[in-house]
Motif scaffolding. Sequence first.
Motif, PDB file in Angstrom:
ATOM      1  N   LYS A 213       2.876   5.548  -9.692  1.00  0.00           N
ATOM      2  CA  LYS A 213       4.239   5.562 -10.213  1.00  0.00           C
ATOM      3  C   LYS A 213       4.834   6.935  -9.958  1.00  0.00           C
ATOM      4  CE  LYS A 213       6.864   4.315 -14.331  1.00  0.00           C
ATOM      5  NZ  LYS A 213       6.896   4.386 -15.793  1.00  0.00           N
ATOM      6  N   ASN A 214       6.002   7.210 -10.592  1.00  0.00           N
ATOM      7  CA  ASN A 214       6.648   8.517 -10.481  1.00  0.00           C
ATOM      8  C   ASN A 214       5.889   9.513 -11.349  1.00  0.00           C
ATOM      9  OD1 ASN A 214       8.274  10.727 -10.330  1.00  0.00           O
ATOM     10  ND2 ASN A 214      10.173   9.627 -10.700  1.00  0.00           N
TER      11      ASN A 214
ATOM     12  N   ASP B  95     -12.192   5.836  -7.834  1.00  0.00           N
ATOM     13  CA  ASP B  95     -11.046   6.744  -7.948  1.00  0.00           C
ATOM     14  C   ASP B  95      -9.828   6.161  -7.230  1.00  0.00           C
ATOM     15  OD1 ASP B  95      -9.674   9.033  -8.695  1.00  0.00           O
ATOM     16  OD2 ASP B  95     -10.250  10.132  -6.896  1.00  0.00           O
ATOM     17  N   VAL B  96     -10.047   5.543  -6.076  1.00  0.00           N
ATOM     18  CA  VAL B  96      -8.948   4.883  -5.355  1.00  0.00           C
ATOM     19  C   VAL B  96      -8.370   3.755  -6.200  1.00  0.00           C
ATOM     20  CG1 VAL B  96      -8.335   3.521  -3.313  1.00  0.00           C
ATOM     21  CG2 VAL B  96      -9.888   5.467  -3.092  1.00  0.00           C
ATOM     22  N   TYR B  97      -9.241   2.953  -6.770  1.00  0.00           N
ATOM     23  CA  TYR B  97      -8.797   1.822  -7.598  1.00  0.00           C
ATOM     24  C   TYR B  97      -7.981   2.334  -8.786  1.00  0.00           C
ATOM     25  CZ  TYR B  97      -9.138  -2.666 -10.059  1.00  0.00           C
ATOM     26  OH  TYR B  97      -8.841  -3.844 -10.700  1.00  0.00           O
ATOM     27  N   ARG B  98      -8.449   3.381  -9.427  1.00  0.00           N
ATOM     28  CA  ARG B  98      -7.752   3.931 -10.590  1.00  0.00           C
ATOM     29  C   ARG B  98      -6.368   4.453 -10.207  1.00  0.00           C
ATOM     30  NH1 ARG B  98      -6.951   8.925 -12.450  1.00  0.00           N
ATOM     31  NH2 ARG B  98      -6.529   9.149 -14.695  1.00  0.00           N
ATOM     32  N   LYS B  99      -6.290   5.221  -9.158  1.00  0.00           N
ATOM     33  CA  LYS B  99      -4.996   5.778  -8.754  1.00  0.00           C
ATOM     34  C   LYS B  99      -4.032   4.681  -8.325  1.00  0.00           C
ATOM     35  CE  LYS B  99      -6.534  10.421  -7.482  1.00  0.00           C
ATOM     36  NZ  LYS B  99      -6.708  11.419  -6.412  1.00  0.00           N
TER      37      LYS B  99
ATOM     38  N   ARG C 226       3.342  -2.843 -11.619  1.00  0.00           N
ATOM     39  CA  ARG C 226       2.069  -3.153 -12.259  1.00  0.00           C
ATOM     40  C   ARG C 226       1.334  -1.893 -12.706  1.00  0.00           C
ATOM     41  NH1 ARG C 226      -2.093  -1.926  -8.930  1.00  0.00           N
ATOM     42  NH2 ARG C 226      -1.730  -1.838  -6.701  1.00  0.00           N
ATOM     43  N   SER C 227       1.968  -0.742 -12.590  1.00  0.00           N
ATOM     44  CA  SER C 227       1.342   0.516 -12.996  1.00  0.00           C
ATOM     45  C   SER C 227       1.049   0.507 -14.491  1.00  0.00           C
ATOM     46  CB  SER C 227       2.254   1.700 -12.650  1.00  0.00           C
ATOM     47  OG  SER C 227       1.765   2.887 -13.243  1.00  0.00           O
TER      48      SER C 227
ATOM     49  N   VAL D  71       0.848  -1.190   0.000  1.00  0.00           N
ATOM     50  CA  VAL D  71       0.000   0.000   0.000  1.00  0.00           C
ATOM     51  C   VAL D  71       0.881   1.237   0.000  1.00  0.00           C
ATOM     52  CG1 VAL D  71      -1.767   1.279   1.270  1.00  0.00           C
ATOM     53  CG2 VAL D  71      -1.817  -1.227   1.233  1.00  0.00           C
ATOM     54  N   SER D  72       0.569   2.173  -0.876  1.00  0.00           N
ATOM     55  CA  SER D  72       1.327   3.420  -0.955  1.00  0.00           C
ATOM     56  C   SER D  72       0.366   4.606  -0.860  1.00  0.00           C
ATOM     57  CB  SER D  72       2.122   3.487  -2.263  1.00  0.00           C
ATOM     58  OG  SER D  72       1.260   3.333  -3.375  1.00  0.00           O
ATOM     59  N   SER D  73       0.921   5.762  -0.703  1.00  0.00           N
ATOM     60  CA  SER D  73       0.110   6.969  -0.548  1.00  0.00           C
ATOM     61  C   SER D  73      -0.531   7.360  -1.876  1.00  0.00           C
ATOM     62  CB  SER D  73       0.985   8.108  -0.022  1.00  0.00           C
ATOM     63  OG  SER D  73       0.245   9.293   0.069  1.00  0.00           O
TER      64      SER D  73
END
Length: 468
Positions: free
Chosen positions: A231-232, A222-226, A273-274, A211-213
Amino acid sequence: MARANWVIEVNEKLENVMNIDNSMEEERWKKRAIYKLPACVTDLNKKAYRPQAVSFGPYHHGEDHLKTMEEHKHRALLHFLKRANKPLQVFIESLTDVVQILKDYYYPLDMSWQEDTARFLQMMILDGCFLLEILRIGTHTLDDYAPNDPIFSSHGKLYIMPYIMRDMLMLENQLPLLVLDKLIAVESGKEKDEEFVNNYIVKFCFPNDPVSSLGKCLHPLDVYRKSLLQKNVGKEKRRSRSRSRRHKEGSNIIRSATELNEAGIRFKKSKTRSLKDISFKGGVLRLPVIVVDDATESIFLNLIAFERFHVGAGNEVTSYVFFMDNIIDSERDVAVLHSRGIIQNAIGSDKAVAKLFNSLSKDITLDPNSSLDYVHKKVNAYCKKAWNEWRANLIHTYFRNPWAMLSLIAAIFLFALTIVQTVYTIYPYYHNNESPSPPPIVVSPTPSPPVPSPPPLSSKPPSPHPRH
């Protein structure tokens, strides 16, 4: 008379618009985040946008095929209140403070929901508590439910949760995260940061991923999409701006995976996986791993719809789908990507996967400033090099069909034999003509023995007997 009334009405609205500055107009559009999709979108695949198990929010509330889940929502509310040890009124008051903000999330919102605030709040609390319980049971066990509970048990986790997760990722079936934030704040007695609920959703959807910020999110979709795009970001934006100046019409169309493979391009898995982690360098095209299952089509269509209707959301998912549709034309292309570990097929045949990606890109518009434009151009430039194009044509013409390949090998073998035979035929001729003539052999005459001269002739013949 009707025309005069209309003129008066327009003039009044114009006066109001004159008094509104751009910042107020911008703030008005920012409030919207959950959309009722038009028929031109839903008619292409109605099942992908309509929940099958549970409703969240007003758009599908009360539909006949979803009413059975309302009983489970009430039971989840009771367990939530019991565990929180707080009266229901406290939660109602907390959401009452932000009720207009919650209504503004939905566009359009039926007038019946706008006028009946009490009914709207009841729906928000029931749906919010149910969604929180679903997220919690998906990440750990809640021991206050019966072991044979049809929803909140191991059985429900195995057979019901996949359908609920698919429904909670539909654009028309979203619940503002503000609802969950308020419920958790009252339950715990303190405000949680914006990542608290995000982590719940990410762990539920991607249980094996770190899990990342993600920052401030609007709703579960929206959470799923982000999370898919994590990534960078800064580096990608800078590249995107530099690419936009070089965009040309048609440069976003590339060959299929089979043709790219024939041109010498190798496919490898990206390091993350981005969906933004797509790159091309040194003849290697790196793509993120994707698991294709029964929910993939619905999730991608709703993500594309969100990017289409929510201004400022971005176009990364749409660009990814467009890119994959370009390189996947048939089951052969899916087989190539599957052999490299890029596509993990959980729906059956490679042909079904190809059909899925080809259907996802119907009626979508690609942003000319897409972040994948640079990758498109590099791949096309590589394929247009003379050697790569010749190699691709050779493989396409002779090496796809085993009989054509055998014919080519036989032709090459016969051609080689012909050359060898010709060489052996003409070699002696050229060898004789080009070799220097040997010097003539001079044989010295050997001296013959002397021939004795005959005796001198006398006048008298010799007597036969000597005299004594």
